[in-house]
Scaffold this motif. Structure first.
Motif, short mmCIF file in Angstrom:
data_model
loop_
_atom_site.label_atom_id
_atom_site.label_comp_id
_atom_site.label_asym_id
_atom_site.label_seq_id
_atom_site.Cartn_x
_atom_site.Cartn_y
_atom_site.Cartn_z
N UNK A 1 -16.78 20.72 15.32
CA UNK A 1 -17.46 21.82 16.02
C UNK A 1 -16.54 23.02 16.24
N UNK A 2 -15.41 23.05 15.56
CA UNK A 2 -14.50 24.18 15.70
C UNK A 2 -15.10 25.43 15.05
N UNK A 3 -14.48 26.58 15.35
CA UNK A 3 -14.90 27.82 14.71
C UNK A 3 -14.65 27.71 13.21
N UNK A 4 -15.67 27.95 12.43
CA UNK A 4 -15.54 27.83 10.99
C UNK A 4 -15.61 26.40 10.48
N UNK A 5 -15.92 25.46 11.38
CA UNK A 5 -16.01 24.06 11.00
C UNK A 5 -17.32 23.73 10.32
N UNK A 6 -17.50 22.44 10.03
CA UNK A 6 -18.66 22.01 9.28
C UNK A 6 -19.99 22.33 9.94
N UNK A 7 -20.09 22.12 11.26
CA UNK A 7 -21.37 22.34 11.94
C UNK A 7 -21.68 23.84 12.00
N UNK A 8 -20.69 24.67 12.30
CA UNK A 8 -20.94 26.11 12.35
C UNK A 8 -21.30 26.66 10.97
N UNK B 1 -39.27 26.94 21.01
CA UNK B 1 -38.18 26.01 21.35
C UNK B 1 -36.88 26.46 20.71
N UNK B 2 -36.96 26.98 19.49
CA UNK B 2 -35.78 27.50 18.83
C UNK B 2 -35.19 28.68 19.59
N UNK B 3 -36.06 29.57 20.06
CA UNK B 3 -35.59 30.72 20.84
C UNK B 3 -34.97 30.26 22.16
N UNK B 4 -35.63 29.29 22.82
CA UNK B 4 -35.10 28.77 24.08
C UNK B 4 -33.74 28.10 23.87
N UNK B 5 -33.60 27.37 22.77
CA UNK B 5 -32.33 26.73 22.46
C UNK B 5 -31.25 27.77 22.17
N UNK B 6 -31.65 28.87 21.56
CA UNK B 6 -30.71 29.96 21.30
C UNK B 6 -30.19 30.55 22.61
N UNK B 7 -31.11 30.77 23.55
CA UNK B 7 -30.72 31.32 24.85
C UNK B 7 -29.83 30.33 25.60
N UNK B 8 -30.21 29.05 25.56
CA UNK B 8 -29.43 28.04 26.26
C UNK B 8 -28.03 27.89 25.69
N UNK B 9 -27.90 27.88 24.37
CA UNK B 9 -26.58 27.73 23.75
C UNK B 9 -25.72 28.95 24.02
N UNK C 1 -18.36 23.10 24.41
CA UNK C 1 -18.26 23.72 23.09
C UNK C 1 -18.94 22.88 22.02
N UNK C 2 -18.77 21.58 22.10
CA UNK C 2 -19.41 20.67 21.14
C UNK C 2 -20.93 20.71 21.30
N UNK C 3 -21.39 20.73 22.56
CA UNK C 3 -22.83 20.79 22.81
C UNK C 3 -23.41 22.09 22.27
N UNK C 4 -22.69 23.18 22.50
CA UNK C 4 -23.17 24.50 22.05
C UNK C 4 -23.33 24.54 20.54
N UNK C 5 -22.29 24.12 19.81
CA UNK C 5 -22.33 24.20 18.35
C UNK C 5 -23.41 23.28 17.78
N UNK C 6 -23.56 22.10 18.39
CA UNK C 6 -24.58 21.17 17.91
C UNK C 6 -25.98 21.70 18.19
N UNK C 7 -26.16 22.31 19.38
CA UNK C 7 -27.46 22.90 19.72
C UNK C 7 -27.80 24.03 18.77
#
Length: 223
Positions: free
Chosen positions: A42-49, A158-166, A192-198
């Motif tokens: 979940x790092x910057x530039x990592x696989x999830x991002x 839900x996608x918009x809400x998740x965007x606001x939450x993250x 940070x991990x929760x944010x990137x995964x969300x």
């Protein structure tokens, strides 16, 4: 959102979502081989991002594919916004300029040269106009879809809400410091991990919403 149509039929309409999930898994797997199941994913530039950015690109392609060239040309703001979000995930908003184009310092200080500020203003102007067109053209039908419990509109919501939450938990430790609240390093790392995964789930929700909306144009009824 825009009313979409797809000629290939009801049974194949979730194919883009399946393809997006496979693509995301493939991108994450490439990083997983190098770093394993560690927070580095979940790092910057990592696989999830990176997978999130790729999915936003896929969102733009999916919209054009499902809507067709005629509708896509008339609603160019939707793929443009997806492309902007992809660039944001790849830090394009600050990678090529002295100051990030989303930072107030870009416009209220002399930290960046004039030509960079002019380019930033142009980009922000296009983004603002795209958002205006989106709300003007699709805001009312979107609200009506939510009121009628259309699954496609609720997935997008839900996608918009998740965007606001993250976004809310992005750098939460830094945001709370002026209030005298200091989070532990472990808590910051977990957030940070929760944010990137969300954030990875946001484009998937958008694609799922588009897949459910493929028959809206022909039927006139939200799904």
């Amino acid at each position: 959102m825009a009313q979409l149509s797809l000629e290939s039929g009801h049974d194949k309409r979730f194919l883009p979502l399946f393809m997006a999930m496979v693509l995301a898994v493939a991108v994450i797997a490439l990083d997983l081989v190098q770093v394993g199941f560690t927070p580095a994913l979940t790092r910057e530039g990592g696989g999830i991002e990176t997978a999130t950015a790729v999915l936003y690109l896929f969102c733009a392609i999916t919209f054009v594919r499902l809507a067709g060239p005629v509708i896509a040309r008339g609603t160019w703001e939707i793929p443009v916004l997806f492309l902007f979000m992809a660039g944001r995930e790849l830090d394009f908003d600050k990678r090529f300029t002295s100051v990030g184009i989303l930072k107030s310092r870009m416009y209220l200080s002399n930290d960046a040269p004039l030509f960079e500020r002019l380019i930033a203003v142009a980009i922000i102007a296009v983004l603002a106009y795209a958002l205006y067109r989106l709300v003007r053209a699709h805001g009312k039908s979107f609200i009506n879809g939510l009121r009628s419990f259309a699954a496609s509109q609720w997935l997008i919501a839900c996608g918009i809400a998740l965007m606001v939450g993250s976004k809310a938990i992005d750098g939460l430790g830094r945001k709370l410091l002026p209030l005298g609240i200091e989070l532990e390093d472990g808590t910051n790392a977990n957030l940070g991990m929760i944010e990137e995964t969300a954030e990875l789930g946001i484009p998937l929700l958008f694609i799922a919403g588009m897949c459910l909306a493929v028959r809206m144009f022909s039927s006139g009824q939200p799904e």
